[in-house]
Design an enzyme around this catalytic site. Structure first.
Site, PDB file in Angstrom:
ATOM      1  CE  LYS A  21      -3.750  -0.289   2.532  1.00 51.79           C
ATOM      2  NZ  LYS A  21      -4.372  -0.514   3.842  1.00 51.79           N
ATOM      3  NE  ARG A  90      -4.998   3.749   4.009  1.00 42.07           N
ATOM      4  CZ  ARG A  90      -5.065   3.963   2.702  1.00 42.07           C
ATOM      5  NH1 ARG A  90      -4.376   4.979   2.168  1.00 42.07           N
ATOM      6  NH2 ARG A  90      -5.769   3.166   1.936  1.00 42.07           N
ATOM      7  N   GLY A  99      -8.315  -6.568   3.730  1.00 36.84           N
ATOM      8  CA  GLY A  99      -9.200  -6.601   4.883  1.00 36.84           C
ATOM      9  C   GLY A  99      -8.728  -7.446   6.045  1.00 36.84           C
ATOM     10  CG  MET A 101      -3.112  -7.307   8.833  1.00 32.45           C
ATOM     11  SD  MET A 101      -1.391  -7.000   8.647  1.00 32.45           S
ATOM     12  CE  MET A 101      -1.376  -6.322   7.014  1.00 32.45           C
ATOM     13  NE  ARG A 322      -6.292  -4.069  -3.123  1.00 35.36           N
ATOM     14  CZ  ARG A 322      -6.773  -4.171  -1.895  1.00 35.36           C
ATOM     15  NH1 ARG A 322      -5.966  -4.373  -0.886  1.00 35.36           N
ATOM     16  NH2 ARG A 322      -8.059  -4.079  -1.673  1.00 35.36           N
ATOM     17  CG  HIS A 436     -12.272  -6.042   2.480  1.00 34.89           C
ATOM     18  ND1 HIS A 436     -11.318  -5.683   1.562  1.00 34.89           N
ATOM     19  CD2 HIS A 436     -12.172  -5.142   3.487  1.00 34.89           C
ATOM     20  CE1 HIS A 436     -10.676  -4.611   2.002  1.00 34.89           C
ATOM     21  NE2 HIS A 436     -11.177  -4.257   3.165  1.00 34.89           N
ATOM     22  CB  SER A 744      10.459 -41.900 -15.622  1.00 30.58           C
ATOM     23  OG  SER A 744       9.255 -41.357 -15.127  1.00 30.58           O
ATOM     24  CB  CYS A 811       5.645 -39.827 -13.968  1.00 33.18           C
ATOM     25  SG  CYS A 811       6.450 -41.259 -13.270  1.00 33.18           S
ATOM     26  CE1 TYR A 831       8.406 -37.591 -18.349  1.00 33.52           C
ATOM     27  CE2 TYR A 831      10.379 -37.743 -19.714  1.00 33.52           C
ATOM     28  CZ  TYR A 831       9.459 -38.334 -18.855  1.00 33.52           C
ATOM     29  OH  TYR A 831       9.583 -39.647 -18.513  1.00 33.52           O
TER      30      TYR A 831
HETATM   31  P1  ADP Z   1      -7.886  -1.863   3.840  1.00 33.89           P
HETATM   32  O1  ADP Z   1      -6.523  -2.382   3.656  1.00 33.89           O
HETATM   33  O2  ADP Z   1      -8.723  -2.660   4.754  1.00 33.89           O
HETATM   34  O3  ADP Z   1      -8.555  -1.545   2.539  1.00 33.89           O
HETATM   35  P2  ADP Z   1      -7.277   0.936   4.098  1.00 33.89           P
HETATM   36  O4  ADP Z   1      -6.071   1.335   4.831  1.00 33.89           O
HETATM   37  O5  ADP Z   1      -7.190   0.965   2.636  1.00 33.89           O
HETATM   38  O6  ADP Z   1      -7.724  -0.490   4.637  1.00 33.89           O
HETATM   39  O7  ADP Z   1      -8.449   1.850   4.586  1.00 33.89           O
HETATM   40  C1  ADP Z   1      -9.785   1.576   4.255  1.00 33.89           C
HETATM   41  C2  ADP Z   1     -10.464   2.797   3.723  1.00 33.89           C
HETATM   42  O8  ADP Z   1     -10.379   3.872   4.641  1.00 33.89           O
HETATM   43  C3  ADP Z   1      -9.836   3.329   2.464  1.00 33.89           C
HETATM   44  O9  ADP Z   1     -10.353   2.698   1.335  1.00 33.89           O
HETATM   45  C4  ADP Z   1     -10.217   4.768   2.468  1.00 33.89           C
HETATM   46  O10 ADP Z   1     -11.444   4.951   1.838  1.00 33.89           O
HETATM   47  C5  ADP Z   1     -10.329   5.074   3.930  1.00 33.89           C
HETATM   48  N1  ADP Z   1      -9.153   5.875   4.288  1.00 33.89           N
HETATM   49  C6  ADP Z   1      -7.942   5.442   4.667  1.00 33.89           C
HETATM   50  N2  ADP Z   1      -7.095   6.483   4.857  1.00 33.89           N
HETATM   51  C7  ADP Z   1      -7.791   7.587   4.578  1.00 33.89           C
HETATM   52  C8  ADP Z   1      -7.469   8.991   4.555  1.00 33.89           C
HETATM   53  N3  ADP Z   1      -6.256   9.438   4.877  1.00 33.89           N
HETATM   54  N4  ADP Z   1      -8.449   9.840   4.208  1.00 33.89           N
HETATM   55  C9  ADP Z   1      -9.681   9.382   3.878  1.00 33.89           C
HETATM   56  N5  ADP Z   1     -10.038   8.106   3.885  1.00 33.89           N
HETATM   57  C10 ADP Z   1      -9.109   7.208   4.227  1.00 33.89           C
HETATM   58 MG    MG Z   2      -7.808  -0.441   1.186  1.00 39.96          MG
END
Ligand code: ADP
Ligand code: MG
Ligand code: MG
Length: 856
Positions: A21, A90, A99, A101, A322, A436, A744, A811, A831
Site C-alpha cells: 500500500k 493504515r 481486509g 489487518m 494495487r 472485501h 523417470s 511422473c 519433462y
Molecule cells: P484496507 O486495507 O482494509 O482496505 P485501508 O487502509 O485501505 O484499509 O483503509 C480503508 C479505507 O479507509 C480506504 O479505502 C479509504 O477509503 C479510507 N481511508 C484510509 N485512509 C484515509 C485517509 N487518509 N483519508 C480518507 N479516507 C481514508
Molecule cells: Mg484499502
C-alpha cells in the site's frame, strides 16, 4: 538506522520495506497524482518491534515523534493545534491481504481539536460524526472493545447531543480498559501503530497467509496519512473501482461509490453502494478525472488495478491502488486483452495467470439441458465467475473440510476466511461486488454472489427465506456466479471445454518454456482429455490401471491367484488380447507423440477380492473352490505391501508377466505402424533398486522383443528405461544409466521411501505436523527440495555424467504442482508428467518458471 520515511523520501525503497500500500502511494505521489500527504513506518520497524518482545524501543518512539513533526511541516497543520492535523493509520504488508489487518481513521481528534475544527469548517454535525466514529474504531481495533456496546449508547443518547455520546463513549472505554481515553494525538498514533503491528499476527491474517502461502516473517508496514473527508457534504464521497471487471475480465471500469460516506463503509461491505456509472451523472468532472487516472494507473503498472478513492468537496483523491484480485476467468481474459492491446508483452501476460486458482476454471458450468426450464429462486450481484453446487451452511464454523458447501452469510467478515476457503461457493446478502468478501472470494478463485437482498436469513440461523421459499441449512442449492442466479437443488455440471483465450495463453506458454509437459494417462479417454489440454506426450501409463474396469479385473485376479506357470500363462494369454486392444487405441489417439508405458506394478492388496461376493464370482470364473481362493489370498497377503512383492520384483519371480506385456506393447505398436499411425514408444520398469535386478529383467524383455520381431518379420524403435523411485537407485544412478535409456522419477514412491512415510497413512497425522509448524507443506503435494530433491538432483547428475543427453523426467503428483515444477525446471529436466486436467496448469507453471529463471 532509519525506519520511517515521508512519502517523498522513499521513492525507490520498494514493497518489501514500505509494504504494498505504502509503496504504491509513494509511486503515485511521484508521478504527480492527487495523494494526501503522509509517511510510512517500514516493515523494518515492525520486525524490530517483534524482536523487542512487541515493544516499541525508545529510539523508534523518538523517530516516530520526529517524523510526525515533519508531516506537520509538510501539511502546515499541527497535531492538537488550532489548525488540527487528522490522519489515518493504515496497515499495508508487502503482499496485499485485503481486509485482514486493521486501519483506523480520524486520529488526532480530542475535545480541543474538535472545537478548533468546528470553528475552521463551520460544521458541528460533521466534526462530531467523525469524532464519534474515531472513538468507536479506536476502541474496537486498539483495545478489542465491542462495537455494539458503543452503538447502543449512541442510539439511546444521541437525543441529548453528540457531546453527551462522546462523554459516555470515553466512560465506557475507561471502564473496560482501566485507562483514560488517550487525548494526546501523538499517543493515539503510537498506540495505533502498535496495534497494527500486532494485527499482522491476528488469527485471520495467519489463516489467510497459510491459504495463500505468504511468508509470515515479512511483517507489515504502516501508512500514516492526512485525512480527506468523503462525508463532508453532498459533493463528497468515497468509492472503489477496478479498471476492468474482476469477475469476467471485460474491459470497462467496474466500481461502486457512496456519497457522504467514509471509506470503510464500502470496503467493509456494510452498505450496498451505487454503481460507478451513476457518478458520471452526479459529479461528471470527478468521474472524468477518475477514468483518466484509472487508465493511467493501469498502463503505469501494466496490470488491472483495484483503486480506492475519496472525493472531498468536489476534489478527487486517490487513496490506494494495487493489482486487482480477479477470478480465474478474468485473469485469462485480461492477460490476453492486455497483450493484444499492446499494453504488456506476452511474458508479462503469462506471469499474470495464477496457477493456484487456474484449476477452478475447469470446475465446469451448468449443463445446458439440465438448467433449461429451471426457475431461479432469486438473484444477487455476480461477484466472482463460476458455478457451484453444495449444501447450504449459514455459519463459517460449521463448514467442514471435504464437504461441498455453499456458505450463505449476511455479510462476510474477515473471520469467515477459513470457512470461505473450504466452501465451494459463497453468497452474501449485503455488500457490493467490491466488498472485501467479493475480493477475497475472487482471490481464492471461488464462485461468489454478493448483495443478494432477496435472502432473509432467519434469526435462528437455521434457514433463510428467499422470495417466499424456505431453504434449510443442509439443503442443496446451485449458484451461478456469472449472472447471480440461485437455484434450489442440484444442477448437473459439465466440465469446461477449453476457451479460446486460454488456448492463446497456452500457446504463448509453449513458445516460452523448456520443460515438456506430458500426462499420466491410463486409458484412451484420458489421452483425449490430456491432448485437448495441450499434453505433449504420455509420461506415465500405468498398465495395471487399465484393468480397473469391471470385466478385466477378473482376468488380473486370475493371474494373481494362479498357483503355477501353466495357470498364469493361461490368464496372461487372455490379458494379452485385452492389453493389445487398449494400447492400439492409445497409439491412435497419441498420433506419434511420445508414450511411456510402465510395466505392471500391481499392489496385490488393491487387486485381490475383498468381499465374499467377489470370492464367489472369482470361484466361478476360474472354476476353483472358494476355499482354494481363500487360502491363496492368505498366502499372498503381505505385512507391508508398499515395500513388498511389487514392481519389478514380481518380474523376477514371474518373468512371464513382463514378457507378456512387452509382447502386447510391441505387437500393438507394430500393428498401429502398419496401419499408418506413428508410434514413439518408451517402456519402463518400476521399483528398480539394483543394477543386477534391472539387467536380469531387461534381458528377458529384450529377448522376448527380439523373438516377436523375428516372428512378425518386422521391427520398431523403442526405448527401455527405468523408474527412479527408491533411494538406492538414486545413489547408484550412474550404474543404472549404463543400462537404462532414460530415467523417470516416480516422486510419490520416492517421497514415501525417502521419508519412510506411507502416503495413505500420513493423512492421519501430517495435519498435526502442520498445525505444530513442524512441516509447512505436505511433501506429497509439493516436492521436498532439501531431502527428496537432493536424491533427485544427485541421480540427475550421476545419470548425465554417464549419458549427457539422457532424457530425465518426472511422473507422479508433483509433476502438476507449480512449486515442484519450478524446482524440476531448475535442474534442467526434460519433462514433467501429471494428470490430464493439470496439464494446462503445468504448462503455465513451466513457462513461468522459465521466465523467472531468466530474470534471475
Ligand atoms: P484496507 O486495507 O482494509 O482496505 P485501508 O487502509 O485501505 O484499509 O483503509 C480503508 C479505507 O479507509 C480506504 O479505502 C479509504 O477509503 C479510507 N481511508 C484510509 N485512509 C484515509 C485517509 N487518509 N483519508 C480518507 N479516507 C481514508
Ligand atoms: Mg484499502
Ligand atoms: Mg511407484
Amino acid at each position: 538506522m532509519k525506519n520511517i520515511y515521508l512519502f517523498k523520501e522513499s521513492y525507490n525503497l520498494g514493497k518489501m520495506i514500505l509494504g504494498g500500500k505504502g509503496a504504491n502511494l509513494v509511486e503515485m505521489k511521484r508521478i504527480g497524482l492527487p495523494i494526501p500527504n503522509g509517511l510510512i513506518v517500514s516493515t523494518l520497524a515492525c520486525n524490530e518491534y517483534f524482536k523487542n518482545q512487541n515493544n516499541l524501543s525508545l529510539t523508534l518512539k523518538d523517530e516516530i515523534k520526529g517524523s510526525l513533526i515533519k508531516l506537520e511541516k509538510e501539511t502546515g497543520k499541527q497535531f492538537g493545534g488550532s489548525n488540527p492535523l487528522l490522519v489515518s493509520v493504515r496497515s499495508g504488508a508487502p503482499v496485499s491481504m485485503p481486509g485482514m489487518m486493521d486501519t483506523i481513521l480520524n486520529l488526532g481528534l480530542n475535545d480541543k481539536t474538535a472545537k478548533a475544527l468546528i470553528v475552521k469548517m463551520n460544521d458541528e454535525k460533521f466534526v462530531y460524526e467523525i469524532y464519534i466514529r474515531f472513538i468507536e474504531m479506536f476502541s474496537e481495533i486498539v483495545k478489542g472493545l465491542d462495537k455494539e456496546k458503543f452503538h447502543e449508547i449512541k442510539e439511546e443518547n444521541l437525543k441529548y447531543g453528540a457531546t453527551k455520546v462522546i462523554e459516555l463513549y470515553k466512560d465506557l472505554y475507561e471502564k473496560e480498559t482501566n485507562e483514560k481515553f488517550p487525548e494526546n494525538p501523538e499517543e493515539q498514533v503510537v498506540m495505533a501503530i502498535e496495534s497494527i503491528f500486532n494485527s499482522w499476527n491476528n488469527e485471520r491474517a495467519e489463516i489467510y497467509r497459510e491459504i495463500h502461502n505468504i511468508d509470515s516473517k515479512m511483517g507489515t508496514g504502516v501508512v500514516i496519512q492526512e485525512m480527506v473527508f468523503g462525508n463532508l457534504n453532498n459533493l463528497s464521497g468515497t468509492g472503489v473501482a477496478f479498471t476492468r471487471n474482476p469477475s469476467t475480465g471485460e474491459n470497462i471500469i467496474f466500481g461502486e461509490y457512496l456519497l457522504e460516506a467514509q471509506g470503510e463503509d464500502i470496503v467493509a461491505g456494510t452498505r450496498t453502494p451505487e454503481n460507478i456509472a451513476h457518478l458520471q451523472a452526479q459529479l461528471p468532472n470527478v468521474y472524468d478525472e477518475f477514468v483518466r487516472i484509472a487508465k493511467l494507473l493501469e498502463n503505469h503498472y501494466g496490470d488491472m488495478q483495484d483503486i480506492e478513492f475519496t472525493i472531498e468537496n468536489g476534489k478527487l483523491y486517490i487513496l490506494q491502488t494495487r493489482n486487482g484480485k480477479r477470478s480465474p476467468n478474468a485473469a485469462v481474459k485480461i492477460a490476453v486483452d492486455m497483450v493484444e492491446e499492446g499494453v504488456i508483452n506476452k511474458e508479462k501476460g503469462i506471469m499474470m495467470i495464477d496457477t493456484e486458482t487456474l484449476p477452478q476454471l475447469f470446475n465446469g458450468t451448468f449443463e445446458e439441458g439440465d438448467i433449461a426450464g429451471k426457475k431461479s429462486l432469486g438473484k444477487g450481484l455476480p461477484g466472482s465467475a463460476g458455478v457451484a453446487v453444495g449444501k447450504v451452511i449459514l455459519s463459517s464454523e460449521r463448514v467442514k473440510e471435504g464437504e461441498s458447501v455453499i456458505l450463505v452469510r449476511t455479510e462476510t467478515s474477515p473471520e469467515d476466511i477459513k470457512g470461505m476457503s473450504l466452501a465451494k461457493g459463497i453468497v452474501t446478502v449485503k455488500g457490493g461486488a467490491t466488498s472485501h468478501g467479493a475480493v477475497v472470494a475472487r482471490g481464492m478463485g471461488k464462485c461468489c454472489i454478493t448483495g443478494c437482498e432477496d435472502i432473509k436469513i432467519d434469526k435462528s440461523n437455521q434457514f433463510f427465506m428467499i422470495n417466499g421459499v424456505k431453504v434449510l441449512e443442509g439443503d442443496i442449492i446451485s449458484i451461478d456466479g456469472y449472472n447471480g442466479d440461485i437455484y434450489l437443488g442440484e444442477i448437473k455440471l459439465r466440465r469446461d471445454e477449453m476457451n479460446g483465450d486460454l488456448e492463446k495463453v497456452l500457446e504463448w506458454c509453449k513458445e516460452n518454456k523448456d520443460l515438456e509437459i506430458r500426462m499420466n494417462a491410463d486409458t484412451p479417454t484420458d489421452v483425449l482429455v490430456g491432448i485437448k489440454f495441450g499434453a505433449e506426450g504420455i509420461g506415465l501409463c500405468r498398465t495395471e490401471h487399465m484393468f480397473f474396469e469391471e470385466e478385466k479385473i477378473w482376468n488380473v485376479r486370475e493371474m494373481i491367484i494362479a498357483e503355477n506357470k501353466e495357470e498364469r500363462d493361461l490368464a496372461l494369454e487372455k490379458l494379452l488380447i485385452l492389453q493389445k486392444k487398449d494400447f492400439k487405441e492409445m497409439f491412435v489417439n497419441m498420433a506419434g507423440l511420445p508414450m511411456n508405458i510402465r510395466l505392471l506394478d500391481p499392489p496385490f492388496h488393491e487387486f485381490l477380492p475383498k468381499t465374499e461376493k467377489d470370492v464367489n464370482i472369482l470361484s466361478k470364473y476360474i472354476n476353483k473352490s472358494t476355499e482354494h481362493i481363500e487360502t491363496r489370498i492368505k498366502e499372498l497377503k503381505e505385512e507391508n505391501p508398499m515395500l513388498g512383492h511389487r514392481g519389478c520384483r514380481l518380474a523376477v519371480t514371474f518373468p512371464e508377466i513382463y514378457e507378456m506385456q512387452a509382447r502386447a506393447i510391441i505387437e500393438s505398436a507394430m500393428e498401429s505402424k502398419d496401419e499408418g499411425v506413428n508410434v514413439d514408444l518408451e517402456m519402463m520398469i518400476p521399483f528398480v533398486g539394483g543394477i543386477s535386478e534391472f539387467k536380469y529383467i531387461k534381458e528377458r524383455i529384450e529377448s522376448t522383443i527380439k523373438k516377436t520381431f523375428e516372428e512378425k518379420k518386422e521391427k520398431i524403435d523403442y526405448k527401455l528405461g527405468t523408474m527412479m523411485e527408491l533411494p538406492r537407485a538414486c545413489l547408484i544412478a550412474n550404474e543404472i544409466a549404463e543400462e537404462s535409456a532414460f530415467f523417470s522419477f516416480g516422486t510419490n514412491d520416492l517421497t514415501q521411501t525417502t521419508y519412510g512415510l506411507s502416503r495413505d497413512d500420513s493423512v492421519k497425522f501430517l495435519g498435526e505436523y502442520k498445525n505444530k509448524k513442524i512441516i509447512s507443506r505436505d511433501p506429497f503435494q509439493s516436492i521436498d527440495t532439501r531431502g527428496v530433491g537432493k536424491l533427485i538432483s544427485l541421480a540427475n547428475d550421476l545419470g548425465k555424467s554417464v549419458k549427457p543427453e539422457m532424457k530425465i523426467g518426472v511422473c507422479g503428483e508433483h509433476g502438476g504442482d507449480p512449486k515442484s515444477i519450478e524446482y524440476f525446471n531448475s535442474l534442467g529436466m526434460s519433462y514433467v508428467s501429471c494428470s490430464p486436467y493439470r496439464v494446462p496448469i503445468a504448462i503455465v507453471a513451466a513457462a513461468q518458471s522459465k521466465i523467472l529463471k531468466l530474470r534471475g
